[in-house]
Design a protein around this motif. Structure first.
Motif, PDB file in Angstrom:
ATOM      1  N   ASP A   5       0.828  -1.213   0.000  1.00 34.51           N
ATOM      2  CA  ASP A   5       0.000   0.000   0.000  1.00 34.51           C
ATOM      3  C   ASP A   5       0.855   1.253   0.000  1.00 34.51           C
ATOM      4  O   ASP A   5       2.029   1.222   0.361  1.00 34.51           O
ATOM      5  CB  ASP A   5      -0.881   0.020   1.245  1.00 34.51           C
ATOM      6  N   ALA A   7       1.305   4.939   1.759  1.00 39.07           N
ATOM      7  CA  ALA A   7       1.014   5.537   3.059  1.00 39.07           C
ATOM      8  C   ALA A   7       0.928   7.053   2.895  1.00 39.07           C
ATOM      9  O   ALA A   7       1.574   7.623   2.015  1.00 39.07           O
ATOM     10  CB  ALA A   7       2.106   5.180   4.059  1.00 39.07           C
ATOM     11  N   ILE A  12       3.528   7.041   9.157  1.00 43.52           N
ATOM     12  CA  ILE A  12       2.515   5.990   9.033  1.00 43.52           C
ATOM     13  C   ILE A  12       3.102   4.773   8.320  1.00 43.52           C
ATOM     14  O   ILE A  12       2.868   3.632   8.726  1.00 43.52           O
ATOM     15  CB  ILE A  12       1.267   6.514   8.293  1.00 43.52           C
ATOM     16  N   TRP A  16       3.239   1.034   9.891  1.00 39.77           N
ATOM     17  CA  TRP A  16       2.672  -0.139   9.222  1.00 39.77           C
ATOM     18  C   TRP A  16       3.721  -1.232   9.042  1.00 39.77           C
ATOM     19  O   TRP A  16       3.457  -2.394   9.323  1.00 39.77           O
ATOM     20  CB  TRP A  16       2.097   0.231   7.868  1.00 39.77           C
ATOM     21  N   TRP A  19       4.550  -2.865  12.353  1.00 40.74           N
ATOM     22  CA  TRP A  19       3.441  -3.724  12.775  1.00 40.74           C
ATOM     23  C   TRP A  19       3.517  -5.072  12.050  1.00 40.74           C
ATOM     24  O   TRP A  19       3.387  -6.127  12.662  1.00 40.74           O
ATOM     25  CB  TRP A  19       2.121  -3.017  12.501  1.00 40.74           C
ATOM     26  N   LEU A  20       3.739  -5.025  10.756  1.00 36.75           N
ATOM     27  CA  LEU A  20       3.820  -6.263   9.984  1.00 36.75           C
ATOM     28  C   LEU A  20       5.010  -7.114  10.407  1.00 36.75           C
ATOM     29  O   LEU A  20       4.888  -8.341  10.553  1.00 36.75           O
ATOM     30  CB  LEU A  20       3.876  -5.953   8.485  1.00 36.75           C
ATOM     31  N   VAL A  50       4.728   0.683   1.359  1.00 35.37           N
ATOM     32  CA  VAL A  50       5.091  -0.478   2.162  1.00 35.37           C
ATOM     33  C   VAL A  50       5.111  -1.686   1.230  1.00 35.37           C
ATOM     34  O   VAL A  50       4.132  -1.943   0.520  1.00 35.37           O
ATOM     35  CB  VAL A  50       4.103  -0.695   3.322  1.00 35.37           C
ATOM     36  N   ARG A  62      -2.519  -7.760   4.227  1.00 40.13           N
ATOM     37  CA  ARG A  62      -3.652  -6.877   3.944  1.00 40.13           C
ATOM     38  C   ARG A  62      -4.646  -6.924   5.102  1.00 40.13           C
ATOM     39  O   ARG A  62      -5.138  -5.895   5.553  1.00 40.13           O
ATOM     40  CB  ARG A  62      -4.319  -7.304   2.630  1.00 40.13           C
ATOM     41  N   LEU A  65      -3.159  -5.090   8.117  1.00 41.69           N
ATOM     42  CA  LEU A  65      -3.178  -3.646   7.910  1.00 41.69           C
ATOM     43  C   LEU A  65      -4.598  -3.103   8.063  1.00 41.69           C
ATOM     44  O   LEU A  65      -4.801  -2.053   8.683  1.00 41.69           O
ATOM     45  CB  LEU A  65      -2.611  -3.303   6.540  1.00 41.69           C
ATOM     46  N   ASP A  66      -5.580  -3.814   7.542  1.00 48.57           N
ATOM     47  CA  ASP A  66      -6.974  -3.396   7.706  1.00 48.57           C
ATOM     48  C   ASP A  66      -7.365  -3.386   9.184  1.00 48.57           C
ATOM     49  O   ASP A  66      -8.072  -2.493   9.642  1.00 48.57           O
ATOM     50  CB  ASP A  66      -7.910  -4.313   6.920  1.00 48.57           C
ATOM     51  N   LEU A  68      -5.314  -2.906  11.727  1.00 47.80           N
ATOM     52  CA  LEU A  68      -4.634  -1.771  12.350  1.00 47.80           C
ATOM     53  C   LEU A  68      -5.372  -0.470  12.064  1.00 47.80           C
ATOM     54  O   LEU A  68      -5.550   0.365  12.949  1.00 47.80           O
ATOM     55  CB  LEU A  68      -3.192  -1.678  11.855  1.00 47.80           C
ATOM     56  N   ARG A  69      -5.838  -0.300  10.851  1.00 44.58           N
ATOM     57  CA  ARG A  69      -6.557   0.918  10.469  1.00 44.58           C
ATOM     58  C   ARG A  69      -7.911   1.036  11.163  1.00 44.58           C
ATOM     59  O   ARG A  69      -8.413   2.124  11.364  1.00 44.58           O
ATOM     60  CB  ARG A  69      -6.780   0.949   8.960  1.00 44.58           C
TER      61      ARG A  69
END
Length: 101
Positions: A5, A7, A12, A16, A19-20, A50, A62, A65-66, A68-69
């Motif tokens: 994605d 950012a 941000i 991300w 986090w991954l 990213v 994916r 990330l969704d 987290l958002r």
């Protein structure tokens, strides 16, 4: 490698990717410093990206990330000064008191 994605900014994108990686998916931030040439190239070409090292992790990345958002924004009231604190902060910005347990 596969792009996951774009950012909105470097902070941000780094969040991300971190986090991954914490979830066991190797991710990197590309175009980290391209914002310095925004205006000379189209704005969307200057955004950080990213990327995943292994394309097989795309669907899981994916979903993570969704997740987290979509995290809910929390709110709490400081016991020290009565200030309302929003977001992921665990310490009062006004007096430094920690968030109640």
């Amino acid at each position: 490698m596969r792009r996951l994605d774009l950012a909105p900014n470097l902070a941000i994108a780094t969040l991300w990717a971190d986090w991954l990686r914490q979830c066991g998916i190797e991710a990197t931030v590309q175009r980290a410093f391209s914002s310095s040439i925004a205006g000379q190239i189209p704005p969307d070409q200057a955004l950080p990206e990213v990327w995943l090292a292994d394309e097989q992790h795309y669907e899981r990345a994916r979903a993570l990330l969704d997740e987290l958002r979509a995290r809910p924004s929390r709110q709490w009231w400081c016991r020290g000064c009565g200030e309302r604190i929003e977001g992921g902060f665990e310490q009062c910005w006004n007096c430094g008191a920690m968030m109640p347990a």
